[in-house]
Design an enzyme around this catalytic site. Structure first.
Site, PDB file in Angstrom:
ATOM      1  CB  CYS A  60      -0.953  -0.010   1.181  1.00 13.69           C
ATOM      2  SG  CYS A  60      -2.088  -1.424   1.131  1.00 13.69           S
TER       3      CYS A  60
ATOM      4  CG  HIS B 243      -1.652   4.493   5.357  1.00  9.79           C
ATOM      5  ND1 HIS B 243      -1.608   4.421   3.978  1.00  9.79           N
ATOM      6  CD2 HIS B 243      -1.797   3.213   5.800  1.00  9.79           C
ATOM      7  CE1 HIS B 243      -1.718   3.153   3.608  1.00  9.79           C
ATOM      8  NE2 HIS B 243      -1.831   2.409   4.696  1.00  9.79           N
TER       9      HIS B 243
ATOM     10  CD  GLU C 208      -1.245   7.611   9.458  1.00  2.92           C
ATOM     11  OE1 GLU C 208      -0.811   8.374   8.563  1.00  2.92           O
ATOM     12  OE2 GLU C 208      -2.263   6.900   9.311  1.00  2.92           O
TER      13      GLU C 208
ATOM     14  CE  LYS D 188      -5.418   4.631   2.454  1.00  5.31           C
ATOM     15  NZ  LYS D 188      -4.486   5.760   2.653  1.00  5.31           N
TER      16      LYS D 188
ATOM     17  CG  HIS E   7      -6.457   1.174   1.683  1.00  5.74           C
ATOM     18  ND1 HIS E   7      -5.532   1.795   0.876  1.00  5.74           N
ATOM     19  CD2 HIS E   7      -5.738   0.466   2.607  1.00  5.74           C
ATOM     20  CE1 HIS E   7      -4.323   1.488   1.286  1.00  5.74           C
ATOM     21  NE2 HIS E   7      -4.424   0.683   2.337  1.00  5.74           N
TER      22      HIS E   7
ATOM     23  CG  PHE F 214       0.060  -5.904   4.348  1.00  4.80           C
ATOM     24  CD1 PHE F 214      -0.422  -5.113   5.371  1.00  4.80           C
ATOM     25  CD2 PHE F 214      -0.780  -6.879   3.813  1.00  4.80           C
ATOM     26  CE1 PHE F 214      -1.704  -5.274   5.870  1.00  4.80           C
ATOM     27  CE2 PHE F 214      -2.068  -7.053   4.304  1.00  4.80           C
ATOM     28  CZ  PHE F 214      -2.538  -6.257   5.324  1.00  4.80           C
TER      29      PHE F 214
END
Length: 412
Positions: free
Chosen positions: A164, A303, A314, A335, A340, A399
Site C-alpha cells: 500500500c 494513511h 499512525e 480514505k 483504500h 504490508f
C-alpha cells in the site's frame, strides 16, 4: 552536483469519486463517498459487503479498443490517468525530449482480475486456453510499461512494489530521479484494480476488511467504532518536472515536492511496528530531506485506513514527530471517501495533497462520530476546512513494514 528543484505541472486521476481530478476534488470537498455495495464479486459469499469501485469508466476514451483488451484494468487506469496528467501539463513528448521523459508507476498486486480469469480458464479448459497475454497483463510493472509505450516516454521506466506504499514510493523515487538529473520530466504515481474474488477472500481471511454493511459508514478512520478498511480501485498520477524545464516552457506549476522519507519496520508482515516507530522515522527523514521543521507543516494527509492498529499507531507516530505542534496540525484521511486504493492510494492522495495547497482547503475525515482515546488529534471531522495551506505531508504505509512520507510545498 547541485540538486534540482522539482515541481508538479500535471495531475491525473481515476477514482471511485470521480474519473478526473476536478470531479474527484469536488467530491472530496463535499464529503461525498464513493463506497457502495460491491458488484465485482458476489457479496453474499463474503463477510465484507462493500467496496469503492470506479463508476462509468470507459477505457476506450483513452486508448484503442484493441489495446485495452490486452491490458488488465489496473493498467487501463494508469494509462487513462497518465494521459490526463500529460495533457494537463501541456507536455508534448516527441523525438526532441522522449529520452528525457521517464515513467515510474507503482502497483501493490498488479493484475488480480487477469490472474483470476486465466486461472479459471486453466482449471476449466486446460493450459492451452490460457491467454498468451496472461503474463504481460498481470505483472505489476506493466502499467509503467504500457504508459511508456502509449505516450512514447523513453527515459527511466520503473515500478516500485511496496504494497500500500507503492504509489508513494514511486513518486518519491521519481522525485529523486528528476532531482539528480536522470530525467527532466517523469510520469509518476500508483494504480490498482484489486476488486476480485481472490483479493476479497484473502483480505477477508486476514480480517482486514470492514464488515459494516452500511456503505456510507463503513470507512471511518480514527473513529472508535472502525472495524477495517474498504477496498478501492483507481489511479493517481503526477507530472514531476525540473523547475528549470517548467520555467523554460512556461508550464503551470501546481506546487513543489521537497521531501521524501522511506523506512522499514523490520517487525511484522502485516502489523505496524509498536507506536508507529517506522512511520515516525519516515516522517522525520522526509522533513529532514525537505529542510523544514515540524512546526512548518500545516496538514497531514494520513494513511488512515480505518483499521484498529494503523490508526492508533499512525496517531502515535505523528505525536512523536510533531510534539506540541500537533495542537495546531490538521490531520485527515480521505480514505473515508475514496476507500483504500492499496498501491494507488499514495498517488491519489498526492493529487489531493496538491489540490489542498492550491485551493486552500483541508479535506475532512468523514464518518467521524465517536472519539477514540488512542486517536486524539484534529482529524478535521466531517466537514472540509478552508485555510491557507503551505506545506503538506502525506503518509503511506504498507504490508511488509514499508513506511513512506512525502512533503509537498506551495510553489514560490
Amino acid at each position: 552536483m547541485d540538486e534540482r528543484r522539482v515541481v508538479i505541472t500535471g495531475l491525473g486521476a481515476v477514482t471511485p469519486i470521480g474519473n478526473d481530478v476536478n470531479t474527484m476534488w469536488e467530491s472530496i470537498i463535499a464529503g461525498k463517498s464513493g463506497i457502495d455495495f460491491v458488484t465485482r464479486v458476489e457479496k453474499d459469499n463474503y463477510p465484507a459487503k462493500v467496496a469503492a469501485e470506479l463508476k462509468d469508466f470507459d477505457p476506450t476514451a483513452y486508448m484503442d479498443k484493441k489495446d485495452a483488451r490486452k491490458m488488465d484494468p489496473f493498467t487501463q487506469y494508469a494509462v487513462a490517468a497518465s494521459k490526463m496528467a500529460v495533457e494537463d501539463a501541456k507536455l508534448t513528448i516527441d523525438d526532441s525530449n522522449a529520452h528525457r521523459v521517464g515513467v515510474w508507476i507503482g502497483s501493490g498486486i498488479g493484475g488480480m482480475q487477469t490472474w483470476e480469469e486465466q486461472h479459471t480458464k486453466l482449471m476449466e479448459k486446460g493450459p492451452k486456453r490460457v491467454s498468451p497475454f496472461f503474463v504481460p497483463m498481470m505483472i505489476p510493472d506493466m502499467a509503467a510499461g504500457q504508459v511508456s509505450i502509449q505516450l512514447g516516454a523513453k527515459g527511466i521506466n520503473s515500478c516500485t512494489v511496496t504494497a500500500c506504499a507503492s504509489g508513494a514510493n514511486s513518486i518519491g523515487d521519481a522525485y529523486k530521479a528528476v532531482q539528480r538529473g536522470d530525467v527532466d520530466y517523469i510520469i509518476a504515481g500508483g494504480t490498482e484494480a484489486p476488486i476480485s474474488n481472490m483479493a476479497f477472500a484473502g483480505f477477508s481471511s486476514a480480517k482486514a476488511l470492514s464488515t459494516n454493511e452500511d456503505p456510507s459508514k463503513a470507512s471511518r478512520p480514527f473513529d472508535k467504532n472502525r472495524d477495517g478498511f474498504v477496498m478501492g480501485e483507481g489511479s493517481g498520477i503526477l507530472i514531476l518536472e525540473s523547475l528549470d524545464s517548467a520555467l523554460e516552457r512556461d508550464a503551470h506549476i501546481y506546487g513543489e515536492i521537497i521531501g521524501y522519507g522511506s523506512t522499514g519496520d523490520a517487525y511484522h508482515i502485516t502489523a505496524p511496528a509498536e507506536n508507529g516507530e517506522g512511520a515516525a522515522r519516515a516522517m522525520q527523514h522526509a522533513l529532514k530531506d525537505a529542510g523544514v521543521s515540524p512546526e512548518e507543516v500545516d496538514y497531514i494527509n494520513a494513511h488512515g485506513t480505518s483499521t484498529a492498529l494503523n490508526d492508533k499507531y499512525e496517531t502515535a507516530a505523528i505525536k512523536t514527530v510533531f510534539g506540541d505542534h500537533v495542537k495546531n496540525l490538521a490531520v485527515s484521511s480521505t480514505k473515508s471517501m475514496t476507500g483504500h486504493l492499496l498501491g494507488a492510494a499514495g498517488g491519489v492522495e498526492a493529487v489531493i495533497s496538491i489540490k489542498s495547497i492550491t485551493d486552500g482547503i483541508i479535506p475532512a475525515t468523514t464518518n467521524y462520530e465517536t472519539p477514540d482515546p488512542d486517536c486524539d488529534l484534529d482529524y478535521v471531522p466531517n466537514e472540509a476546512r478552508r485555510q491557507d495551506v503551505n506545506i503538506v505531508l502525506s503518509n503511506s504505509l504498507g504490508f511488509g513494514g514499508h513506511n513512506v512520507a512525502l512533503v509537498f510545498k506551495k510553489y514560490q
